[in-house]
Scaffold this active site. Structure first.
Site, short mmCIF file in Angstrom:
data_model
loop_
_atom_site.label_atom_id
_atom_site.label_comp_id
_atom_site.label_asym_id
_atom_site.label_seq_id
_atom_site.Cartn_x
_atom_site.Cartn_y
_atom_site.Cartn_z
N GLY A 1 -4.88 -6.02 -11.06
CA GLY A 1 -4.58 -5.68 -12.45
C GLY A 1 -3.76 -6.78 -13.10
N GLY A 2 -2.45 -6.56 -13.22
CA GLY A 2 -1.56 -7.46 -13.96
C GLY A 2 -1.73 -8.94 -13.65
N HIS B 1 -11.15 4.95 -11.06
CA HIS B 1 -9.81 4.34 -11.03
C HIS B 1 -8.76 5.45 -11.21
CE1 HIS B 1 -6.30 2.00 -12.12
NE2 HIS B 1 -6.90 0.99 -11.52
N GLU C 1 -6.55 1.91 -3.58
CA GLU C 1 -5.42 1.58 -4.45
C GLU C 1 -4.39 2.71 -4.38
OE1 GLU C 1 -6.57 -1.35 -7.72
OE2 GLU C 1 -7.20 0.60 -8.46
N SER D 1 -0.39 -4.13 -7.20
CA SER D 1 0.61 -5.20 -7.25
C SER D 1 0.26 -6.41 -6.37
CB SER D 1 2.00 -4.65 -6.91
OG SER D 1 2.38 -3.66 -7.87
N ASN E 1 -9.38 -6.48 -12.76
CA ASN E 1 -9.48 -5.31 -13.64
C ASN E 1 -8.50 -5.52 -14.78
OD1 ASN E 1 -9.56 -2.88 -14.90
ND2 ASN E 1 -8.65 -1.70 -13.22
N TRP E 2 -9.05 -5.93 -15.92
CA TRP E 2 -8.17 -6.27 -17.05
C TRP E 2 -7.63 -5.03 -17.77
CZ3 TRP E 2 -11.20 -10.91 -19.66
CH2 TRP E 2 -11.01 -12.06 -18.87
N LYS E 3 -8.14 -3.85 -17.43
CA LYS E 3 -7.69 -2.62 -18.08
C LYS E 3 -7.77 -2.78 -19.61
CE LYS E 3 -5.04 -1.62 -13.96
NZ LYS E 3 -3.87 -1.00 -13.33
N GLU F 1 -6.22 5.60 -12.97
CA GLU F 1 -5.88 5.88 -14.37
C GLU F 1 -6.93 6.78 -15.03
OE1 GLU F 1 -5.34 1.74 -15.33
OE2 GLU F 1 -3.61 1.74 -13.98
N GLY G 1 0.78 -1.33 -10.66
CA GLY G 1 1.60 -1.70 -11.81
C GLY G 1 3.09 -1.50 -11.59
P1 13P Z 1 -1.77 -3.98 -10.64
O1 13P Z 1 -2.34 -5.18 -9.91
O2 13P Z 1 -1.29 -4.30 -12.01
O3 13P Z 1 -0.80 -3.24 -9.79
O4 13P Z 1 -3.02 -2.97 -10.87
C1 13P Z 1 -3.82 -2.64 -9.80
C2 13P Z 1 -5.01 -1.92 -10.31
O5 13P Z 1 -4.91 -0.78 -10.74
C3 13P Z 1 -6.29 -2.61 -10.30
O6 13P Z 1 -7.34 -1.74 -10.57
#
Ligand code: 13P
Length: 255
Positions: free
Chosen positions: A236-237, A97, A169, A215, A10-12, A99, A175
């Site tokens: 994510g990251g 998600h 999640e 994470s 998930n590149w956000k 967010e 994050g």
């Molecule tokens: P991180 O891997 O950056 O913690 O993000 C997780 C996430 O929200 C994937 O959708």
């Protein structure tokens, strides 16, 4: 019941179309033939056409969106429809998600509409659920996850569950660099599966893939994927670097 792991990036709101090509060129060479894990990349909408061009010829990797409107078309400024995503060969859509829930006010009722619109279009929802730290520490973990699942899966049939991936999640792990311990993630995902069992029966619950997200990194992926109720990751990251995401995918192949 053996479940195929599914590892999704998930590149956000990261990666321009040019950066998308720079990532995918080496990454798709590493995974150019089908492997025993489903690999999914979810770029931002603007980078999806470029990603689609590069990913579509590759049998090992699938494309996902990060969100979708439940409306089919019309006066909805800034929104993206199922037909638009199908036109660029999207196979999955991340929905709900945390967010989207916390920053854009999406609740289970709207997420449920999006789940139905995604399924009706023949795409596969990656449905995100998860509790805040306050909810976990306040003893509400189970009630929060249960109501998220019941609300966002309302009127979804047992047959349709074959096309749904659940992503657990914990909000406090997204994050932050704080990962749920393998035991915490396993215990919670086992609970999520038990909720699915109450809703759909043992067979559907045993067949549904449940990802962990929060994470995930190359250094913790192998231990997490070794847990019986963890069937992949939503990353994510650590998915923004081709080498690091490739290492996490490799852990998924081994797990
Ligand atoms: P991180 O891997 O950056 O913690 O993000 C997780 C996430 O929200 C994937 O959708």
């Amino acid at each position: 019941m053996s479940r195929k792991n599914i590892i999704a990036a998930n590149w956000k709101m990261n990666m321009t179309p040019s950066e998308t090509a720079e990532f995918l060129d080496p990454f798709l060479q590493t995974f150019s033939t089908r492997v025993n894990v489903d690999i999914v990349i979810a770029p931002s909408f603007i980078s999806i056409p470029k990603a689609s061009e590069l990913i579509t010829p590759n049998p090992a990797v699938s494309l996902s969106a990060q969100n979708m409107s439940h409306e089919a078309s019309g006066a909805f400024t800034g929104e993206t429809s199922a037909a638009m995503l199908l036109d660029v060969a999207c196979e999955y859509v991340i929905l709900g998600h945390s967010e989207r829930r916390s920053l854009y006010g999406e609740d289970d009722a709207v997420i449920n509409k999006k789940v139905h619109a995604t399924l009706a279009a023949g795409m596969k929802p990656i449905l995100c659920i998860g509790e805040s730290l306050e909810e976990r520490e306040g003893g509400q973990l189970e009630s929060v996850l249960t109501s998220q699942l019941e609300g966002s899966l309302a009127e979804v049939s047992a047959d349709q569950m074959a096309d749904i991936v659940i992503a657990y999640e914990p909000v406090w792990a997204i994050g932050t660099g704080v990962t749920a311990s393998p035991e915490q993630a396993q215990d919670t995902q086992k609970f999520v599966r038990s909720v699915l069992e109450n809703l759909y029966g043992a067979e559907v619950a045993a067949a549904t893939r449940i990802q962990y997200g929060g994470s995930v990194k190359p250094g913790n992926a192998a231990e997490l994927i070794g847990q019986p109720d963890i069937d992949g990751f939503l990353v994510g990251g650590a998915s923004l670097d081709p080498q690091s995401f490739a290492e996490i995918v490799s852990a998924g192949i081994g797990g």
